[in-house]
Design a protein around this motif. Structure first.
Motif, PDB file in Angstrom:
ATOM      1  N   ALA A 195      20.141  77.453   5.634  1.00 44.14           N
ATOM      2  CA  ALA A 195      20.274  76.069   5.629  1.00 44.14           C
ATOM      3  C   ALA A 195      20.934  75.348   4.757  1.00 44.14           C
ATOM      4  CB  ALA A 195      18.600  75.940   5.190  1.00 44.14           C
ATOM      5  N   VAL A 196      21.731  76.311   4.026  1.00 39.47           N
ATOM      6  CA  VAL A 196      22.543  75.607   2.879  1.00 39.47           C
ATOM      7  C   VAL A 196      23.687  76.105   2.680  1.00 39.47           C
ATOM      8  CG1 VAL A 196      20.705  74.451   1.648  1.00 39.47           C
ATOM      9  CG2 VAL A 196      21.900  76.626   0.346  1.00 39.47           C
ATOM     10  N   GLN A 203      18.405  72.162   9.495  1.00 41.38           N
ATOM     11  CA  GLN A 203      16.958  72.779   8.539  1.00 41.38           C
ATOM     12  C   GLN A 203      15.741  73.099   9.373  1.00 41.38           C
ATOM     13  OE1 GLN A 203      16.748  67.824   8.501  1.00 41.38           O
ATOM     14  NE2 GLN A 203      15.131  68.641   6.390  1.00 41.38           N
ATOM     15  N   GLY A 220      10.296  74.798   2.362  1.00 39.83           N
ATOM     16  CA  GLY A 220      10.128  74.126   3.149  1.00 39.83           C
ATOM     17  C   GLY A 220      10.462  73.133   2.526  1.00 39.83           C
ATOM     18  N   PRO A 277      24.173  71.070   2.467  1.00 38.32           N
ATOM     19  CA  PRO A 277      22.457  71.348   3.614  1.00 38.32           C
ATOM     20  C   PRO A 277      22.984  71.021   5.036  1.00 38.32           C
ATOM     21  CG  PRO A 277      23.065  68.881   2.912  1.00 38.32           C
ATOM     22  CD  PRO A 277      23.362  69.579   2.105  1.00 38.32           C
ATOM     23  N   ARG A 315      20.868  65.410   1.094  1.00 36.11           N
ATOM     24  CA  ARG A 315      21.685  65.330   2.608  1.00 36.11           C
ATOM     25  C   ARG A 315      23.007  64.351   2.408  1.00 36.11           C
ATOM     26  NH1 ARG A 315      19.317  68.864   5.442  1.00 36.11           N
ATOM     27  NH2 ARG A 315      17.889  70.151   4.805  1.00 36.11           N
ATOM     28  N   GLU A 348      14.877  80.198  -4.877  1.00 38.90           N
ATOM     29  CA  GLU A 348      14.872  79.419  -3.039  1.00 38.90           C
ATOM     30  C   GLU A 348      16.081  79.332  -2.326  1.00 38.90           C
ATOM     31  OE1 GLU A 348      10.754  76.845  -3.986  1.00 38.90           O
ATOM     32  OE2 GLU A 348      12.270  75.979  -5.072  1.00 38.90           O
ATOM     33  N   LEU A 405      10.273  76.287   8.198  1.00 37.82           N
ATOM     34  CA  LEU A 405       9.964  77.602   7.301  1.00 37.82           C
ATOM     35  C   LEU A 405       8.584  77.610   7.330  1.00 37.82           C
ATOM     36  CD1 LEU A 405      12.518  76.116   5.083  1.00 37.82           C
ATOM     37  CD2 LEU A 405      12.959  77.901   6.641  1.00 37.82           C
ATOM     38  N   SER A 416      13.707  72.596   0.673  1.00 35.03           N
ATOM     39  CA  SER A 416      14.950  71.909   1.638  1.00 35.03           C
ATOM     40  C   SER A 416      14.414  70.589   1.821  1.00 35.03           C
ATOM     41  CB  SER A 416      13.902  73.532   3.308  1.00 35.03           C
ATOM     42  OG  SER A 416      14.784  72.504   3.999  1.00 35.03           O
ATOM     43  N   SER A 417      13.219  70.411   1.431  1.00 33.71           N
ATOM     44  CA  SER A 417      13.251  68.895   1.749  1.00 33.71           C
ATOM     45  C   SER A 417      13.748  67.832   0.874  1.00 33.71           C
ATOM     46  CB  SER A 417      11.681  68.712   2.284  1.00 33.71           C
ATOM     47  OG  SER A 417      11.023  69.380   3.518  1.00 33.71           O
ATOM     48  N   LEU A 470      16.817  69.150  -1.221  1.00 34.04           N
ATOM     49  CA  LEU A 470      17.824  69.228  -0.868  1.00 34.04           C
ATOM     50  C   LEU A 470      18.321  67.560  -0.606  1.00 34.04           C
ATOM     51  CD1 LEU A 470      18.417  71.809   1.158  1.00 34.04           C
ATOM     52  CD2 LEU A 470      18.915  72.211  -0.773  1.00 34.04           C
ATOM     53  N   LEU A 500      17.216  79.433   1.164  1.00 30.38           N
ATOM     54  CA  LEU A 500      17.669  78.890   1.969  1.00 30.38           C
ATOM     55  C   LEU A 500      19.239  78.986   1.731  1.00 30.38           C
ATOM     56  CD1 LEU A 500      16.574  75.943   0.116  1.00 30.38           C
ATOM     57  CD2 LEU A 500      16.015  76.456   2.635  1.00 30.38           C
TER      58      LEU A 500
END
Length: 201
Positions: free
Chosen positions: A42-43, A55, A64, A52, A72, A33, A58, A67-68, A70, A37
């Protein structure tokens, strides 16, 4: 399909005597993953920390979620910490997602993967794409497969990875899987020693 889903599919496609451990696969899925990303920008990595970026929208729900999840805010999460946190029960989450998508079906002829129910791969475009990627020795998928002990995985010498960030993630995934194996061995030794104490001379 994402790299993580492709990895899960080829793990399911292994022969029973080549099965992959749930913990090993979960760590590798979290690494897959993260690599996706990185590819989506995204990162980015700052040493061994995950920074990060934007966004992006995705299409894949599990990616997704990743990603959420992470961190931040500074201090950003280290790759190793991400693998252990995100990887917890991740293989079971992928099994459930693929079942919901109709990529896995329950049946008597299937395999008992991580639960009591037998499941098997459905012949689908997603399965064919994942197997084609494996047969082509796609470097990232081959490296992840090698880390979790699939015979289809290529050795590091055979891989041609020119992305430093991806190489870093793969190295940390490998270290985490080795650490998990060391924990298993230590527990096995402790259990055997405990049993011997109760047996007596």
């Amino acid at each position: 399909m994402t790299t993580a889903k492709d990895l899960f599919i080829i793990a399911m496609d292994q022969q029973p005597n080549q099965s992959v451990g749930q913990g090993d696969l979960s760590l590798a899925l979290a690494g897959a993953e993260l690599i996706d990303l990185i590819g989506l920008e995204a990162v980015a990595l700052d040493g061994d920390s995950i920074v990060p970026g934007g966004q992006p929208t995705l299409d894949d729900p599990l990616l997704g979620e990743a990603s959420s999840a992470l961190a931040r805010q500074v201090p950003y999460e280290r790759i190793e910490d991400w693998l252990w946190r995100r990887g917890r029960d991740l293989s079971a989450a992928y099994q459930a997602a693929l079942e919901a998508d109709g990529q896995l079906a329950r049946g008597r002829s299937g395999r008992m993967l991580f639960g009591a129910e037998r499941v098997e791969l459905v012949d689908s475009p997603a399965r064919r794409d994942a197997l084609s990627r494996r047969e082509a020795d796609e470097p990232v998928l081959a490296a992840l497969a090698a880390v979790v002990g699939m015979q289809s995985g290529a050795s590091e010498e055979e891989l041609s990875l020119d992305d430093e960030a991806v190489t870093t993630v793969l190295a940390v995934v490998n270290d985490a899987v080795m650490e998990l194996e060391a924990v298993r061995q230590r527990r096995s030794i402790e259990k055997a020693a405990f049993s011997n104490v109760w047996r007596g001379p």
